[in-house]
Design a protein around this motif. Structure first.
Motif, PDB file in Angstrom:
ATOM      1  N   ARG A 237      52.152  81.521  -3.766  1.00 38.13           N
ATOM      2  CA  ARG A 237      53.115  82.562  -3.416  1.00 38.13           C
ATOM      3  C   ARG A 237      52.523  83.969  -3.583  1.00 38.13           C
ATOM      4  O   ARG A 237      52.710  84.823  -2.729  1.00 38.13           O
ATOM      5  CB  ARG A 237      54.374  82.432  -4.261  1.00 38.13           C
ATOM      6  N   ASN A 238      51.808  84.227  -4.668  1.00 34.77           N
ATOM      7  CA  ASN A 238      51.276  85.560  -4.957  1.00 34.77           C
ATOM      8  C   ASN A 238      49.766  85.662  -4.736  1.00 34.77           C
ATOM      9  O   ASN A 238      49.143  86.612  -5.188  1.00 34.77           O
ATOM     10  CB  ASN A 238      51.597  85.950  -6.400  1.00 34.77           C
TER      11      ASN A 238
ATOM     12  N   LYS B  71      48.291  85.952   4.072  1.00 36.42           N
ATOM     13  CA  LYS B  71      48.080  86.415   2.703  1.00 36.42           C
ATOM     14  C   LYS B  71      47.265  87.704   2.707  1.00 36.42           C
ATOM     15  O   LYS B  71      46.361  87.881   3.516  1.00 36.42           O
ATOM     16  CB  LYS B  71      47.347  85.347   1.875  1.00 36.42           C
TER      17      LYS B  71
ATOM     18  N   SER C  73      47.125  87.045 -11.143  1.00 39.54           N
ATOM     19  CA  SER C  73      47.942  87.245 -12.343  1.00 39.54           C
ATOM     20  C   SER C  73      47.582  86.209 -13.408  1.00 39.54           C
ATOM     21  O   SER C  73      47.934  86.369 -14.572  1.00 39.54           O
ATOM     22  CB  SER C  73      49.433  87.182 -12.012  1.00 39.54           C
TER      23      SER C  73
ATOM     24  N   ASP D 164      45.765  83.584  -7.146  1.00 41.08           N
ATOM     25  CA  ASP D 164      46.737  84.435  -7.827  1.00 41.08           C
ATOM     26  C   ASP D 164      46.047  85.048  -9.034  1.00 41.08           C
ATOM     27  O   ASP D 164      45.809  84.376 -10.044  1.00 41.08           O
ATOM     28  CB  ASP D 164      47.935  83.606  -8.248  1.00 41.08           C
TER      29      ASP D 164
ATOM     30  N   ARG E 177      46.038  86.104  -2.980  1.00 40.56           N
ATOM     31  CA  ARG E 177      45.415  87.051  -2.056  1.00 40.56           C
ATOM     32  C   ARG E 177      43.949  86.705  -1.900  1.00 40.56           C
ATOM     33  O   ARG E 177      43.374  86.001  -2.718  1.00 40.56           O
ATOM     34  CB  ARG E 177      45.597  88.481  -2.516  1.00 40.56           C
TER      35      ARG E 177
END
Length: 181
Positions: free
Chosen positions: A65-66, A105, A129, A127, A68
């Motif tokens: 989802r997040n 993305k 994060s 991701d 890149r």
């Protein structure tokens, strides 16, 4: 630079280091060549989206989802030229202030990601994060009137202690490693 590609020895472990699973150029996929300007070495880049789909769906679902794309400008120069069977470019340029995307993305250019070369991790997808940075202590800012006294210069230095590591090294980030074309 160390947060991207550091090896963890007296520097942070970058998100490109470690035992993260990788997508490697192999004979089972369609690959082209891109000349590495610095080293003069040709290395493989995808000529289709198949390896990129492998990278996307190689991530755990919660990270997609997040996620890149992170790579250098020469990698993107090669990927930007990919076309489908109807001769349409596969790269989606950002319009009206939106950023560029590959497979929907976002694309991030980072000069610290390795250039296209044999066995180089030249493209990452994931991701970020899941990459944690820890700063130990504060920032120390020092001034010396003596260091370059003969040159009539005042010298300043800033010291920051920090470390970083990809917390989930099994599924948060995938790499593309170029082999010989």
């Amino acid at each position: 630079a160390a947060f991207v590609a550091g090896n963890g020895t007296k520097k942070p472990t970058g998100f490109l280091a470690g035992p993260t699973p990788v997508t490697t150029a192999d004979s089972g996929r369609a690959f082209g060549t891109l000349q590495n300007v610095a080293g003069g070495q040709a290395a493989a880049l995808p000529t289709s989206l198949d390896p990129l789909y492998d990278m996307v769906y190689g991530l755990r679902a919660r990270y997609r989802r997040n996620a890149r794309w992170v790579g250098g400008k020469l990698v993107y120069a090669g990927l930007r030229k990919l076309k489908d069977t109807t001769n349409q470019y596969l790269w989606a340029p950002g319009l009206a202030g939106a950023g560029d995307t590959i497979l929907g993305k976002p694309v991030v250019t980072d000069p610290n990601v390795a250039a296209v070369a044999l066995s180089a991790k030249s493209l990452a997808f994931g991701d970020l994060s899941a990459y944690h940075v820890r700063l130990a202590g504060g920032i120390r800012f020092e001034r010396s009137d003596d260091f370059a006294f003969q040159s009539d210069l005042v010298t300043f230095r800033c010291i920051v202690r920090g470390d970083g590591i990809l917390v989930d090294q099994t599924g948060a980030v995938k790499h593309f490693i170029g082999n010989a074309a």
